[in-house]
Design a protein around this motif. Structure first.
Motif, PDB file in Angstrom:
ATOM      1  N   GLU A 156      -7.301  21.186   9.945  1.00 63.09           N
ATOM      2  CA  GLU A 156      -8.579  20.601   9.533  1.00 63.09           C
ATOM      3  C   GLU A 156      -8.690  20.576   8.012  1.00 63.09           C
ATOM      4  OE1 GLU A 156     -12.021  22.683  10.994  1.00 63.09           O
ATOM      5  OE2 GLU A 156     -13.413  21.182  10.164  1.00 63.09           O
ATOM      6  N   VAL A 157      -9.245  19.474   7.484  1.00 61.50           N
ATOM      7  CA  VAL A 157      -9.565  19.454   6.052  1.00 61.50           C
ATOM      8  C   VAL A 157     -11.033  19.841   5.935  1.00 61.50           C
ATOM      9  CG1 VAL A 157      -9.569  18.096   3.926  1.00 61.50           C
ATOM     10  CG2 VAL A 157      -7.900  17.564   5.717  1.00 61.50           C
ATOM     11  N   LEU A 158     -11.328  20.796   5.071  1.00 64.74           N
ATOM     12  CA  LEU A 158     -12.696  21.301   4.952  1.00 64.74           C
ATOM     13  C   LEU A 158     -13.378  20.654   3.753  1.00 64.74           C
ATOM     14  CD1 LEU A 158     -11.643  25.037   5.419  1.00 64.74           C
ATOM     15  CD2 LEU A 158     -12.558  23.494   7.185  1.00 64.74           C
ATOM     16  N   GLY A 159     -14.724  20.466   3.858  1.00 65.18           N
ATOM     17  CA  GLY A 159     -15.426  19.826   2.746  1.00 65.18           C
ATOM     18  C   GLY A 159     -16.783  20.441   2.496  1.00 65.18           C
ATOM     19  N   ASP A 160     -17.414  20.079   1.346  1.00 61.78           N
ATOM     20  CA  ASP A 160     -18.750  20.602   1.045  1.00 61.78           C
ATOM     21  C   ASP A 160     -19.807  19.599   1.533  1.00 61.78           C
ATOM     22  OD1 ASP A 160     -18.847  18.550  -0.786  1.00 61.78           O
ATOM     23  OD2 ASP A 160     -18.513  19.826  -2.545  1.00 61.78           O
ATOM     24  N   GLU A 161     -21.072  19.916   1.238  1.00 59.05           N
ATOM     25  CA  GLU A 161     -22.162  19.079   1.768  1.00 59.05           C
ATOM     26  C   GLU A 161     -22.156  17.680   1.134  1.00 59.05           C
ATOM     27  OE1 GLU A 161     -23.382  21.228  -1.762  1.00 59.05           O
ATOM     28  OE2 GLU A 161     -22.378  21.865   0.072  1.00 59.05           O
ATOM     29  N   LYS A 162     -21.455  17.504  -0.007  1.00 63.75           N
ATOM     30  CA  LYS A 162     -21.408  16.169  -0.642  1.00 63.75           C
ATOM     31  C   LYS A 162     -20.182  15.380  -0.196  1.00 63.75           C
ATOM     32  CE  LYS A 162     -24.164  17.106  -4.669  1.00 63.75           C
ATOM     33  NZ  LYS A 162     -24.129  17.744  -5.970  1.00 63.75           N
ATOM     34  N   GLY A 163     -19.405  15.960   0.702  1.00 59.98           N
ATOM     35  CA  GLY A 163     -18.254  15.225   1.246  1.00 59.98           C
ATOM     36  C   GLY A 163     -16.964  15.379   0.441  1.00 59.98           C
ATOM     37  N   TRP A 164     -16.904  16.356  -0.487  1.00 62.23           N
ATOM     38  CA  TRP A 164     -15.674  16.571  -1.264  1.00 62.23           C
ATOM     39  C   TRP A 164     -14.833  17.666  -0.605  1.00 62.23           C
ATOM     40  CZ3 TRP A 164     -14.086  13.430  -5.047  1.00 62.23           C
ATOM     41  CH2 TRP A 164     -15.041  12.622  -5.679  1.00 62.23           C
ATOM     42  N   VAL A 165     -13.525  17.522  -0.688  1.00 65.71           N
ATOM     43  CA  VAL A 165     -12.608  18.516  -0.107  1.00 65.71           C
ATOM     44  C   VAL A 165     -12.776  19.874  -0.785  1.00 65.71           C
ATOM     45  CG1 VAL A 165     -10.150  19.140   0.092  1.00 65.71           C
ATOM     46  CG2 VAL A 165     -10.867  16.773   0.468  1.00 65.71           C
ATOM     47  N   THR A 166     -12.797  20.939   0.030  1.00 66.64           N
ATOM     48  CA  THR A 166     -12.854  22.306  -0.532  1.00 66.64           C
ATOM     49  C   THR A 166     -11.683  23.166  -0.056  1.00 66.64           C
ATOM     50  OG1 THR A 166     -14.204  23.008   1.340  1.00 66.64           O
ATOM     51  CG2 THR A 166     -15.384  22.356  -0.678  1.00 66.64           C
ATOM     52  N   GLY A 167     -10.974  22.695   0.973  1.00 68.91           N
ATOM     53  CA  GLY A 167      -9.867  23.513   1.474  1.00 68.91           C
ATOM     54  C   GLY A 167      -9.172  22.852   2.636  1.00 68.91           C
ATOM     55  N   ILE A 168      -8.144  23.536   3.133  1.00 72.63           N
ATOM     56  CA  ILE A 168      -7.416  23.009   4.283  1.00 72.63           C
ATOM     57  C   ILE A 168      -7.100  24.192   5.200  1.00 72.63           C
ATOM     58  CG2 ILE A 168      -5.197  23.024   3.017  1.00 72.63           C
ATOM     59  CD1 ILE A 168      -4.512  20.421   4.491  1.00 72.63           C
ATOM     60  N   ARG A 169      -7.550  24.040   6.473  1.00 75.20           N
ATOM     61  CA  ARG A 169      -7.334  25.116   7.436  1.00 75.20           C
ATOM     62  C   ARG A 169      -5.978  24.873   8.110  1.00 75.20           C
ATOM     63  NH1 ARG A 169      -9.431  26.305  12.455  1.00 75.20           N
ATOM     64  NH2 ARG A 169     -10.389  24.251  12.592  1.00 75.20           N
ATOM     65  N   CYS A 170      -5.153  25.936   8.149  1.00 72.39           N
ATOM     66  CA  CYS A 170      -3.776  25.766   8.640  1.00 72.39           C
ATOM     67  C   CYS A 170      -3.456  26.791   9.713  1.00 72.39           C
ATOM     68  CB  CYS A 170      -2.784  26.006   7.496  1.00 72.39           C
ATOM     69  SG  CYS A 170      -3.027  24.945   6.083  1.00 72.39           S
ATOM     70  N   VAL A 171      -2.389  26.524  10.467  1.00 69.50           N
ATOM     71  CA  VAL A 171      -1.844  27.536  11.389  1.00 69.50           C
ATOM     72  C   VAL A 171      -0.369  27.725  11.056  1.00 69.50           C
ATOM     73  CG1 VAL A 171      -3.366  27.214  13.386  1.00 69.50           C
ATOM     74  CG2 VAL A 171      -1.406  25.689  13.086  1.00 69.50           C
ATOM     75  N   GLU A 172       0.135  28.918  11.348  1.00 68.35           N
ATOM     76  CA  GLU A 172       1.569  29.171  11.150  1.00 68.35           C
ATOM     77  C   GLU A 172       2.335  28.678  12.372  1.00 68.35           C
ATOM     78  OE1 GLU A 172       2.391  33.215  10.064  1.00 68.35           O
ATOM     79  OE2 GLU A 172       0.732  33.203   8.626  1.00 68.35           O
ATOM     80  N   MET A 173       3.592  28.341  12.164  1.00 64.46           N
ATOM     81  CA  MET A 173       4.416  27.794  13.247  1.00 64.46           C
ATOM     82  C   MET A 173       5.702  28.620  13.387  1.00 64.46           C
ATOM     83  SD  MET A 173       2.555  25.030  13.667  1.00 64.46           S
ATOM     84  CE  MET A 173       3.412  23.813  14.635  1.00 64.46           C
ATOM     85  N   THR A 174       6.327  28.534  14.555  1.00 60.46           N
ATOM     86  CA  THR A 174       7.710  29.030  14.712  1.00 60.46           C
ATOM     87  C   THR A 174       8.520  27.858  15.263  1.00 60.46           C
ATOM     88  OG1 THR A 174       7.163  29.806  16.908  1.00 60.46           O
ATOM     89  CG2 THR A 174       7.169  31.468  15.182  1.00 60.46           C
ATOM     90  N   LEU A 175       9.836  27.972  15.199  1.00 62.12           N
ATOM     91  CA  LEU A 175      10.650  26.863  15.691  1.00 62.12           C
ATOM     92  C   LEU A 175      11.134  27.158  17.110  1.00 62.12           C
ATOM     93  CD1 LEU A 175      12.695  25.749  12.562  1.00 62.12           C
ATOM     94  CD2 LEU A 175      10.663  24.716  13.555  1.00 62.12           C
ATOM     95  N   GLY A 176      10.835  26.226  18.034  1.00 60.05           N
ATOM     96  CA  GLY A 176      11.235  26.398  19.437  1.00 60.05           C
ATOM     97  C   GLY A 176      12.517  25.645  19.741  1.00 60.05           C
ATOM     98  N   GLU A 177      12.595  25.099  20.949  1.00 59.04           N
ATOM     99  CA  GLU A 177      13.788  24.362  21.401  1.00 59.04           C
ATOM    100  C   GLU A 177      13.889  23.012  20.665  1.00 59.04           C
ATOM    101  OE1 GLU A 177      16.090  25.441  23.623  1.00 59.04           O
ATOM    102  OE2 GLU A 177      14.965  27.310  23.318  1.00 59.04           O
ATOM    103  N   PRO A 178      15.111  22.463  20.534  1.00 58.76           N
ATOM    104  CA  PRO A 178      15.242  21.144  19.888  1.00 58.76           C
ATOM    105  C   PRO A 178      14.473  20.061  20.654  1.00 58.76           C
ATOM    106  CG  PRO A 178      17.389  22.180  20.174  1.00 58.76           C
ATOM    107  CD  PRO A 178      16.402  23.022  20.925  1.00 58.76           C
ATOM    108  N   ASP A 179      13.857  19.117  19.901  1.00 61.02           N
ATOM    109  CA  ASP A 179      13.165  18.005  20.546  1.00 61.02           C
ATOM    110  C   ASP A 179      14.101  16.796  20.640  1.00 61.02           C
ATOM    111  OD1 ASP A 179      13.267  16.908  18.035  1.00 61.02           O
ATOM    112  OD2 ASP A 179      11.157  17.230  17.566  1.00 61.02           O
ATOM    113  N   GLN A 180      13.537  15.590  20.953  1.00 58.25           N
ATOM    114  CA  GLN A 180      14.377  14.396  21.136  1.00 58.25           C
ATOM    115  C   GLN A 180      15.202  14.068  19.893  1.00 58.25           C
ATOM    116  OE1 GLN A 180      11.202  11.843  22.134  1.00 58.25           O
ATOM    117  NE2 GLN A 180      11.729  11.742  24.309  1.00 58.25           N
ATOM    118  N   SER A 181      14.654  14.410  18.691  1.00 58.27           N
ATOM    119  CA  SER A 181      15.367  14.081  17.455  1.00 58.27           C
ATOM    120  C   SER A 181      16.489  15.088  17.190  1.00 58.27           C
ATOM    121  CB  SER A 181      14.383  14.097  16.273  1.00 58.27           C
ATOM    122  OG  SER A 181      13.977  15.433  16.016  1.00 58.27           O
TER     123      SER A 181
END
Ligand SMILES: Cc1cc2nc3c(=O)[nH]c(=O)nc-3n(C[C@H](O)[C@H](O)[C@H](O)COP(=O)(O)OP(=O)(O)OC[C@H]3O[C@@H](n4cnc5c(N)ncnc54)[C@H](O)[C@@H]3O)c2cc1C
Ligand code: SF4
Length: 463
Positions: free
Chosen positions: A344-369
């Motif tokens: 999610e991109v986070l913003g203030d009441e005037k609609g300007w970006v204030t941050g970015i909410r992230c999650v950590e990932m791990t690498l699983g099985e290979p995909d089609q690529s």
């Protein structure tokens, strides 16, 4: 035979120090001197089976041009190079050599590969600085071909046809020719004067370039044929950005990398009074891990941001960007958050970006690529405090030409369908190549497609 240099390491490339260059747009790598080039060329073993040639998408006679450099015959080296490559000064700078010619170089087995890209760049630059003659205008053969898009594929196709005597007109939507070479790749990686000189030599060959003409709006493909063109080549690229589809992407301060880089490179947003200015950012997150992401991050740093992050959902080893660009970005202070995905991109009441909410990932099985699929780590959410977010997760071809050209078919990704090598589309006498056909790829592949289409057009029109 020149004496061989058995140094396991490449002759180092002089470069602007990271502390200095992160504040300017001048070229980072400064290029070899003649002595350095000869020294590096002597590292080539002149292998009998020359794997480097087969790994080059346009099959440059790599040992051939390097042998000339080793003997200090730079004109000879340029002749070998230019027999296969229309833009050696560009390719020497931006080709992903580590996954092509240098990736299979025999010297790379026990040390570093030969610096093939550095030598290509040196020879092309030397030739540009020392040759002042204009190419001779070929005798006209009476046939006319239209080229849509002035990127590497269109320019290569135009140049090859002009050399055969065709009357070629290139129609370009933007006000400058060059495609991604002028609007995407920044000056500090590819000085625009080099691209301009290539365009000037095409003009000297007799190619007409009409800018500010959007085919599909200003003129249609049908109208081009009505105007007397007997064939058309579509090299319109893949300039339509993809977004992530997460909440907050329409907040103020979110850019596609395409828009961000165009404002800076083409529209000079860093100059005071620029017609298309850009936000003065303090802290920037660039989402993606390819060349486009590295270019956007390094531009943001040069535009004065205090913190610039790369946010990429796979690991360092999977970054698709050229190795040199990743190393340069790290030296310049860009922080890599790998195995991280924005939600999610986070913003203030005037609609300007204030941050970015992230999650950590791990690498699983290979995909089609064939690449390992990133999987979300439960309970790993965190927020990066940023005021600007640049999305660099890929692009696709613009649908305009398909929508306005009857009989021109595209696949489900919007890429133009061709018969393969010749580039003939589903519409008679209309050829296509480069990113418009493959989706976002590389300069050398786009050039190769332009070359093959030019010879197919020649075969067809000279029947
Ligand atoms: C920021 C960035 C960095 C990159 N870095 C590298 C790199 O380091 N190494 C590498 O090998 N590749 C790199 N690439 C990819 C490479 O630049 C492209 O693969 C290549 O430019 C594709 O060439 P093309 O001729 O197919 O299209 P483009 O270069 O995209 O040119 C297409 C041209 O067609 C014009 N056009 C589009 N539609 C129309 C229309 N309807 N009418 C008229 N004109 C039209 C566009 O304005 C554009 O000028 C990078 C790409 C980007 C965006
Ligand atoms: S593989 Fe390397 S060493 Fe062998 S010919 Fe090619 S550049 Fe020279």
């Amino acid at each position: 035979m020149a004496e061989r240099n058995m140094d396991p390491r490449k002759t180092p490339m002089p470069a602007q120090p990271a502390e200095v260059r992160r504040h300017n747009f001048q070229e980072v790598a400064l290029g070899y001197t003649r002595e350095m080039a000869v020294n590096e060329a002597k590292r080539c073993l002149q292998c009998k089976n020359h794997p480097c040639i087969s790994a080059c998408p346009v099959c440059i006679d790599i040992p051939g041009f390097i042998a000339c450099v080793a003997q200090d015959d730079l004109e000879g080296a340029f002749a070998v190079l230019s027999a296969s490559s229309a833009l050696p000064a560009v390719c020497g700078r931006v080709c992903p050599q580590e996954s092509q010619c240098e990736g299979v170089c025999v010297r790379g087995i026990k040390g570093e590969s030969v610096g093939i890209g550095r030598l290509e760049r040196f020879v092309a630059d030397w030739h540009r600085e020392h040759s002042h003659g204009k190419p001779e205008k070929p005798v006209a053969n009476g046939h006319r071909v239209a080229v849509i898009g002035a990127g590497p594929s269109g320019l290569t196709c135009a140049g090859d046809l002009a050399k055969l005597g065709y009357g070629v007109t290139v129609f370009e939507a933007l006000h400058l020719a060059g495609g991604v070479l002028v609007y995407g790749i920044p000056e500090f990686r590819l000085p625009k004067a080099i691209v301009q000189q290539e365009i000037d030599s095409l003009r000297a060959l007799g190619v007409t370039i009409q800018t500010d003409v959007v085919i599909g709006k200003t003129l249609t493909v049908d109208e081009l044929f009505d105007m007397g063109f007997e064939a058309a080549f579509i090299g319109s690229g893949a300039g339509l950005p993809r977004f992530m589809g997460i909440p907050g992407e329409s907040l103020k301060g979110v850019y596609s990398a395409n828009e961000y880089l165009t404002r800076i490179n083409l529209m000079k947003a860093y100059e005071p009074g620029s017609a298309t200015p850009i936000r003065k950012s303090r802290s920037v997150a660039v989402v993606g891990g390819g060349n486009v992401a590295m270019d956007a991050a390094r531009c943001a740093m040069r535009m004065g941001a205090e913190q610039v992050y790369i946010v990429y959902r796979r690991g360092m080893a999977e970054l698709p960007a050229r190795l040199e660009e990743v190393e340069h970005a790290q030296e310049e202070g860009i922080v890599f958050h790998t195995l991280v995905n924005p939600v999610e991109v986070l913003g203030d009441e005037k609609g300007w970006v204030t941050g970015i909410r992230c999650v950590e990932m791990t690498l699983g099985e290979p995909d089609q690529s064939g690449r390992r699929r990133p999987v979300v780590k439960e309970g790993s959410e965190f927020t990066l405090d940023v005021d600007t977010v640049i999305i660099a997760i890929g692009t696709q071809p613009n649908p305009l030409l398909r929508q306005t050209t009857e009989g021109l078919e595209t696949d489900r990704h919007g890429c133009i369908i061709t018969n393969g090598d010749d580039g003939l589309t589903t519409r008679p006498n209309v050829y296509a190549g480069g990113d418009a056909v493959t989706g976002a790829a590389t300069v050398i592949l786009a050039m190769g497609a332009g070359k093959r289409a030019a010879s197919a057009i020649h075969r067809s029109l000279s029947k």
